[in-house]
Design a protein around this motif. Structure first.
Motif, mmCIF file in Angstrom:
data_model
loop_
_atom_site.group_PDB
_atom_site.id
_atom_site.type_symbol
_atom_site.label_atom_id
_atom_site.label_comp_id
_atom_site.label_asym_id
_atom_site.label_seq_id
_atom_site.Cartn_x
_atom_site.Cartn_y
_atom_site.Cartn_z
ATOM 1 N N ALA A 1 0.859 -1.069 0.018
ATOM 2 C CA ALA A 1 -0.113 -0.031 -0.106
ATOM 3 C C ALA A 1 0.916 1.274 -0.141
ATOM 4 O O ALA A 1 1.916 1.300 0.756
ATOM 5 N N VAL A 2 0.651 2.208 -0.881
ATOM 6 C CA VAL A 2 1.347 3.125 -1.118
ATOM 7 C C VAL A 2 0.688 4.510 -1.676
ATOM 8 O O VAL A 2 -0.276 4.257 -2.301
ATOM 9 N N ARG A 3 1.301 5.562 -1.336
ATOM 10 C CA ARG A 3 0.760 6.965 -2.159
ATOM 11 C C ARG A 3 0.828 6.789 -3.532
ATOM 12 O O ARG A 3 1.927 6.620 -4.050
ATOM 13 N N SER A 4 -0.427 7.188 -4.234
ATOM 14 C CA SER A 4 -0.121 7.281 -5.846
ATOM 15 C C SER A 4 0.746 8.249 -6.208
ATOM 16 O O SER A 4 0.632 9.494 -5.637
ATOM 17 N N PHE A 5 1.136 7.919 -7.323
ATOM 18 C CA PHE A 5 2.137 8.911 -7.907
ATOM 19 C C PHE A 5 3.307 9.611 -7.299
ATOM 20 O O PHE A 5 3.989 10.611 -7.440
ATOM 21 N N SER A 6 3.655 8.735 -6.187
ATOM 22 C CA SER A 6 4.770 9.208 -5.368
ATOM 23 C C SER A 6 6.256 8.660 -5.950
ATOM 24 O O SER A 6 6.146 7.868 -6.740
ATOM 25 N N ASN A 7 7.353 8.920 -5.347
ATOM 26 C CA ASN A 7 8.565 8.469 -5.826
ATOM 27 C C ASN A 7 8.562 7.170 -5.257
ATOM 28 O O ASN A 7 9.258 6.125 -6.066
ATOM 29 N N ARG A 8 7.803 6.668 -4.271
ATOM 30 C CA ARG A 8 8.005 5.406 -3.516
ATOM 31 C C ARG A 8 6.930 4.439 -4.412
ATOM 32 O O ARG A 8 7.303 3.328 -4.785
ATOM 33 N N HIS A 9 6.022 5.033 -5.041
ATOM 34 C CA HIS A 9 5.002 4.312 -6.256
ATOM 35 C C HIS A 9 5.782 3.734 -7.121
ATOM 36 O O HIS A 9 5.964 2.707 -7.661
ATOM 37 N N ASP A 10 6.697 5.005 -7.834
ATOM 38 C CA ASP A 10 7.612 4.878 -8.888
ATOM 39 C C ASP A 10 8.412 3.405 -8.646
ATOM 40 O O ASP A 10 8.911 2.712 -9.290
ATOM 41 N N TYR A 11 9.135 3.359 -7.514
ATOM 42 C CA TYR A 11 10.193 2.522 -7.037
ATOM 43 C C TYR A 11 9.374 1.204 -6.911
ATOM 44 O O TYR A 11 9.867 0.291 -7.559
ATOM 45 N N LEU A 12 8.210 1.015 -6.623
ATOM 46 C CA LEU A 12 7.663 -0.301 -6.245
ATOM 47 C C LEU A 12 7.469 -0.703 -7.932
ATOM 48 O O LEU A 12 7.464 -2.101 -8.125
ATOM 49 N N LEU A 13 6.934 -0.040 -8.582
ATOM 50 C CA LEU A 13 6.498 -0.433 -9.845
ATOM 51 C C LEU A 13 7.976 -0.925 -10.817
ATOM 52 O O LEU A 13 7.764 -1.702 -11.702
ATOM 53 N N LYS A 14 9.112 -0.273 -10.472
ATOM 54 C CA LYS A 14 10.231 -0.890 -10.970
ATOM 55 C C LYS A 14 10.811 -2.149 -10.426
ATOM 56 O O LYS A 14 11.254 -2.853 -10.988
ATOM 57 N N LYS A 15 10.748 -2.189 -9.090
ATOM 58 C CA LYS A 15 11.494 -3.548 -8.252
ATOM 59 C C LYS A 15 10.538 -4.436 -8.037
ATOM 60 O O LYS A 15 10.983 -5.577 -7.791
ATOM 61 N N PHE A 16 8.939 -4.055 -7.957
ATOM 62 C CA PHE A 16 8.344 -5.286 -7.588
ATOM 63 C C PHE A 16 7.133 -5.321 -8.676
ATOM 64 O O PHE A 16 5.848 -5.422 -8.390
ATOM 65 N N ARG A 17 7.353 -5.565 -10.011
ATOM 66 C CA ARG A 17 6.402 -5.734 -10.689
ATOM 67 C C ARG A 17 5.451 -6.529 -10.690
ATOM 68 O O ARG A 17 4.151 -6.461 -11.303
ATOM 69 N N ASN A 18 5.706 -7.742 -10.016
ATOM 70 C CA ASN A 18 4.765 -8.870 -10.118
ATOM 71 C C ASN A 18 3.993 -9.007 -8.509
ATOM 72 O O ASN A 18 3.182 -9.901 -8.598
ATOM 73 N N ASN A 19 4.389 -7.792 -7.887
ATOM 74 C CA ASN A 19 3.443 -7.891 -6.542
ATOM 75 C C ASN A 19 2.139 -7.002 -6.809
ATOM 76 O O ASN A 19 2.042 -6.031 -7.732
ATOM 77 N N ARG A 20 1.128 -7.267 -6.023
ATOM 78 C CA ARG A 20 -0.036 -6.425 -6.085
ATOM 79 C C ARG A 20 0.215 -5.237 -5.249
ATOM 80 O O ARG A 20 0.793 -5.073 -4.282
ATOM 81 N N ILE A 21 -0.066 -4.123 -5.992
ATOM 82 C CA ILE A 21 0.273 -2.619 -5.434
ATOM 83 C C ILE A 21 -1.043 -1.895 -5.122
ATOM 84 O O ILE A 21 -1.753 -1.658 -6.337
ATOM 85 N N PHE A 22 -1.450 -1.637 -3.970
ATOM 86 C CA PHE A 22 -2.612 -0.740 -3.933
ATOM 87 C C PHE A 22 -2.183 0.900 -3.648
ATOM 88 O O PHE A 22 -1.328 0.840 -2.808
ATOM 89 N N THR A 23 -2.832 1.585 -4.234
ATOM 90 C CA THR A 23 -2.475 3.190 -4.205
ATOM 91 C C THR A 23 -3.649 3.687 -3.558
ATOM 92 O O THR A 23 -4.759 3.547 -4.027
ATOM 93 N N TYR A 24 -3.260 5.138 -3.009
ATOM 94 C CA TYR A 24 -4.188 6.050 -2.167
ATOM 95 C C TYR A 24 -3.828 7.194 -2.627
ATOM 96 O O TYR A 24 -2.506 7.472 -2.826
ATOM 97 N N GLY A 25 -4.839 8.081 -2.470
ATOM 98 C CA GLY A 25 -4.671 9.546 -2.561
ATOM 99 C C GLY A 25 -3.602 10.176 -1.609
ATOM 100 O O GLY A 25 -3.000 11.214 -1.906
ATOM 101 N N ASP A 26 -3.461 9.500 -0.478
ATOM 102 C CA ASP A 26 -2.482 10.260 0.746
ATOM 103 C C ASP A 26 -1.974 9.131 1.136
ATOM 104 O O ASP A 26 -2.318 8.122 1.482
ATOM 105 N N THR A 27 -0.526 9.438 1.965
ATOM 106 C CA THR A 27 -0.014 8.311 2.721
ATOM 107 C C THR A 27 -0.782 8.094 3.874
ATOM 108 O O THR A 27 -0.539 6.484 4.180
#
Length: 284
Positions: free
Chosen positions: A166-192
């Motif tokens: 679970a991560v804030r959408s469009f954050s640097n951490r969201h980008d990081y997860l998309l690069k390093k954990f492509r096969n994991n499920r990622i839930f995004t939210y409007g705020d941390t």
């Protein structure tokens, strides 16, 4: 407040803005000139982002970025005015429209964000970090001495099955997860905070944020460490910086001098320790 900070400075000595003459086009067109003439500095931030800002704070603990902004206003000899916004795009728009002069709110810099505002040098260095439910970590193999102590950074989760983020959408951490954990499920939210609530409620089992946000959670609620393992070891440098108007070298040079003096005198380090390594700011 940053007691004694202004004693390190004199508003007319060593201050780059004050050495500019009124005839200088750079100074004449600078937001800094407007601030000095109006006698006020408007600082944008998210007052829900503890401990950068703390609502109904204990005496002497208004928040890291509140103290930093107030100290800069004192350095300039102007009134400090806080204006509340929720996220980066609102900060950038407010600065462009002159509804705010700068933004201080645990903001991490990026190339994409730099198209909208100018970043100062970093005053804190963070990293993508996580709080993972201990129950989601694999038990040590029978006879093995390996424990959860092997998990120190978010990258240590790459070979663990069943991790959901679970991560804030469009954050640097969201980008990081998309690069390093492509096969994991990622839930995004409007705020941390919403992302953290999702993990506490069981929607995901791993909360991802910057390391300072997670340190704040751990200071605020000691019981979190009973069920979650913090993963704070650095995996990618994230600079926490102030946001300024584009094309204003006089203004940003002035702030850079202020910031360098806080660093040189150890005040910046003391402020970091006050909010991220101690829990005196936590309301009982």
């Amino acid at each position: 407040m940053l007691y004694g900070v202004t004693s390190f400075f004199h508003p007319t000595e060593g201050n780059p803005s004050r050495t500019e003459t009124d005839s200088s086009p750079l100074f004449r067109n600078s937001r800094l000139k407007e601030i000095l003439e109006k006698g006020e500095l408007k600082v944008a931030g998210n007052n829900a982002d503890e401990p950068f800002y703390i609502v109904n704070a204990k005496e002497g603990f208004p928040g890291f970025d509140y103290e930093l902004g107030k100290a800069y206003a004192d350095f300039l000899g102007v009134k400090y005015i806080f204006v509340s916004y929720s996220e980066f795009n609102e900060f950038a728009d407010a600065i462009k429209k002159k509804e705010a002069d700068i933004a201080l709110s645990g903001i991490s810099s990026s190339l994409e964000r730099s198209k909208k505002i100018r970043f100062s040098s970093a005053y804190l260095v963070s990293t993508p970090a996580a709080l993972i439910r201990k129950s989601a970590l694999p038990p040590p193999a029978e006879g093995s001495i390996i424990t959860t102590q092997s998990f120190r950074s978010i990258l240590d989760l790459q070979d663990v099955s069943g991790v959901t983020f679970a991560v804030r959408s469009f954050s640097n951490r969201h980008d990081y997860l998309l690069k390093k954990f492509r096969n994991n499920r990622i839930f995004t939210y409007g705020d941390t905070p919403s992302a953290w609530e999702a993990v506490k409620n069981g929607t995901a089992n791993c909360f991802v944020a910057d390391s300072f946000y997670i340190k704040g959670i751990l200071q605020k609620d000691k019981s979190v460490a009973s069920n979650f393992r913090p993963l704070l070891e650095q995996v990618q440098r994230e600079d926490i910086s102030a946001a300024f108007p584009l094309g204003d070298p006089v203004f940003i040079r002035n702030f850079e001098f202020f910031l360098s003096e806080l660093s040189r005198t150890g005040v910046l380090r003391e402020l970091e320790d006050k909010y991220f390594n101690k829990s005196d700011w936590v309301k009982q």
